[in-house]
Design a protein around this motif. Structure first.
Motif, PDB file in Angstrom:
ATOM      1  N   MET A 231       5.505   7.751   0.443  1.00 35.31           N
ATOM      2  CA  MET A 231       4.717   6.978   1.557  1.00 35.31           C
ATOM      3  C   MET A 231       4.101   5.917   0.118  1.00 35.31           C
ATOM      4  SD  MET A 231       1.072   8.110   4.034  1.00 35.31           S
ATOM      5  CE  MET A 231       0.496   6.434   4.790  1.00 35.31           C
ATOM      6  N   ILE A 232       3.473   5.893  -0.765  1.00 28.73           N
ATOM      7  CA  ILE A 232       2.792   4.642  -1.691  1.00 28.73           C
ATOM      8  C   ILE A 232       3.814   4.330  -1.995  1.00 28.73           C
ATOM      9  CG2 ILE A 232       1.723   4.549  -3.506  1.00 28.73           C
ATOM     10  CD1 ILE A 232       0.074   7.425  -2.657  1.00 28.73           C
ATOM     11  N   SER A 233       3.838   3.160  -1.923  1.00 27.10           N
ATOM     12  CA  SER A 233       4.527   1.842  -2.624  1.00 27.10           C
ATOM     13  C   SER A 233       3.721   0.777  -3.365  1.00 27.10           C
ATOM     14  CB  SER A 233       5.809   1.178  -1.355  1.00 27.10           C
ATOM     15  OG  SER A 233       5.889  -0.392  -2.395  1.00 27.10           O
ATOM     16  N   GLY A 234       4.645   1.047  -5.213  1.00 29.28           N
ATOM     17  CA  GLY A 234       3.864   0.286  -6.038  1.00 29.28           C
ATOM     18  C   GLY A 234       2.174   0.262  -6.613  1.00 29.28           C
ATOM     19  N   GLY A 235       2.090   1.633  -6.048  1.00 28.54           N
ATOM     20  CA  GLY A 235       0.927   2.373  -6.266  1.00 28.54           C
ATOM     21  C   GLY A 235      -0.351   1.628  -5.497  1.00 28.54           C
ATOM     22  N   THR A 236       0.172   1.087  -3.926  1.00 31.45           N
ATOM     23  CA  THR A 236      -0.617   0.755  -3.193  1.00 31.45           C
ATOM     24  C   THR A 236      -1.369   1.675  -2.455  1.00 31.45           C
ATOM     25  OG1 THR A 236       0.429  -1.253  -2.929  1.00 31.45           O
ATOM     26  CG2 THR A 236      -1.711  -0.997  -1.709  1.00 31.45           C
ATOM     27  N   ILE A 237      -3.279   1.311  -2.534  1.00 32.36           N
ATOM     28  CA  ILE A 237      -3.428   2.821  -1.126  1.00 32.36           C
ATOM     29  C   ILE A 237      -3.372   1.998  -0.211  1.00 32.36           C
ATOM     30  CG2 ILE A 237      -5.891   4.046  -1.073  1.00 32.36           C
ATOM     31  CD1 ILE A 237      -6.457   3.319  -3.674  1.00 32.36           C
ATOM     32  N   PRO A 238      -2.928   3.244   0.868  1.00 36.70           N
ATOM     33  CA  PRO A 238      -2.639   2.957   2.451  1.00 36.70           C
ATOM     34  C   PRO A 238      -3.865   2.316   3.393  1.00 36.70           C
ATOM     35  CG  PRO A 238      -1.216   4.721   1.787  1.00 36.70           C
ATOM     36  CD  PRO A 238      -2.745   4.431   0.587  1.00 36.70           C
ATOM     37  N   GLY A 239      -3.966   1.376   4.057  1.00 33.86           N
ATOM     38  CA  GLY A 239      -5.491   0.715   4.746  1.00 33.86           C
ATOM     39  C   GLY A 239      -4.647   1.834   5.807  1.00 33.86           C
ATOM     40  N   LEU A 240      -6.196   1.196   6.690  1.00 31.65           N
ATOM     41  CA  LEU A 240      -5.893   1.661   8.301  1.00 31.65           C
ATOM     42  C   LEU A 240      -5.249   1.310   9.085  1.00 31.65           C
ATOM     43  CD1 LEU A 240      -9.313   3.175   8.617  1.00 31.65           C
ATOM     44  CD2 LEU A 240      -7.282   5.066   8.574  1.00 31.65           C
ATOM     45  N   ASP A 241      -4.581   1.395   9.829  1.00 31.77           N
ATOM     46  CA  ASP A 241      -3.936  -0.245  11.038  1.00 31.77           C
ATOM     47  C   ASP A 241      -4.382  -0.930  12.179  1.00 31.77           C
ATOM     48  OD1 ASP A 241      -3.707   2.418  12.717  1.00 31.77           O
ATOM     49  OD2 ASP A 241      -1.365   1.566  13.419  1.00 31.77           O
ATOM     50  N   ALA A 242      -4.305  -1.737  12.595  1.00 32.03           N
ATOM     51  CA  ALA A 242      -5.551  -2.363  13.351  1.00 32.03           C
ATOM     52  C   ALA A 242      -5.261  -0.852  15.021  1.00 32.03           C
ATOM     53  CB  ALA A 242      -4.206  -3.446  13.994  1.00 32.03           C
TER      54      ALA A 242
END
Length: 254
Positions: A231-242
């Motif tokens: 799920m994680i791309s490029g080491g970016t922490i996912p955020g909440l969607d709208a």
């Protein structure tokens, strides 16, 4: 704006009340912190009843959450919660029990033994545990990294997170740790449709209380090591969607 403070090791009982030797006192009502996940969502999000939040986090020796993880968590809380009197965190180290596998019953029992912080007037209190060993519900297809299991309680399987972060090309321990921590706290905030009402149709009913948006923090794969690495791309922490943000805002959050 609220202030998050990181306290030192150890946590004393509330002053002015008799302690029973187990961190609790005779007048403390523990029942308010032993409800179902999502039951305290509105109180966590809104600041009217509880303008302050205190998190009591225990970690097994060697599994202390990093300073960066805690900074990331601070940002997540400040962006979502109305806590005008601030947020504090107390970190306490505990020894390993040597147990290799933990059920939720095991974890609840451990919490009941070591937790000292329960709601008091104006302060909502949350318990967190960074533990060694693995979850009893793990399968060949998924290793669970965290579980929210009461209205103010969550566990992070920190040893399992480190096993996945040590794999080639995997995200760092901090990225995985932060994502799981934010995800489990999202469940305490009532996501998805678990104490915070839906404002739109975005619950992934196949996977329980999760979001249908694949890059949302509350997507179901954020709870398993195998799924989270993908799920994680490029080491970016996912955020909440709208859609998740709209739910929280309608229930008293930012």
């Amino acid at each position: 704006m609220g202030l998050l403070g990181i306290l030192g090791l150890g946590c004393s009982a509330d002053s002015g009340q008799a302690d029973d030797g187990n961190g609790l006192n005779d007048t403390m009502d523990v029942s308010q912190n032993r409800k179902s996940v999502g039951d305290s969502a509105a109180d966590l999000l809104d600041g009217s009843r509880f303008p302050a939040l205190h998190l009591e986090i225990f970690y097994v020796e060697g599994l202390k959450p990093s300073a960066t993880t805690l900074d990331n968590f601070e940002s997540f809380l400040m962006e979502r919660l109305h806590k005008p009197d601030g947020v504090t965190i107390a970190l306490t180290e505990i020894s390993s029990s040597g147990q290799a596998v933990y059920s939720i019953t095991d974890i609840r029992n451990l919490e009941d033994d070591i937790r000292t912080a329960y709601n008091q007037e104006g302060i909502l209190k949350v318990f967190g545990l960074f533990i060694d060993g693995e979850y009893s519900e793990n399968t060949e297809n998924g290793s669970v990294l965290g579980v929210a299991y009461r209205n103010t309680s969550f566990v992070i399987f920190a040893d399992t997170i480190r096993e996945f972060s040590g794999q080639p090309l995997a995200p760092s321990t901090t990225v995985l740790e932060t994502t799981v921590l934010d995800h489990e706290f999202g469940h305490l905030l009532g996501l998805v449709n678990a104490g915070t009402p839906l404002q739109s149709t975005h619950q992934d009913e196949t996977h329980g209380k999760h979001c249908t948006t694949e890059d949302c923090l509350m997507y179901w794969t954020a709870e398993t090591g195998e799924g989270l690495i993908n799920m994680i791309s490029g080491g970016t922490i996912p955020g909440l969607d709208a859609a998740c943000l709209a739910d929280l805002q309608a229930n008293g959050g930012k």
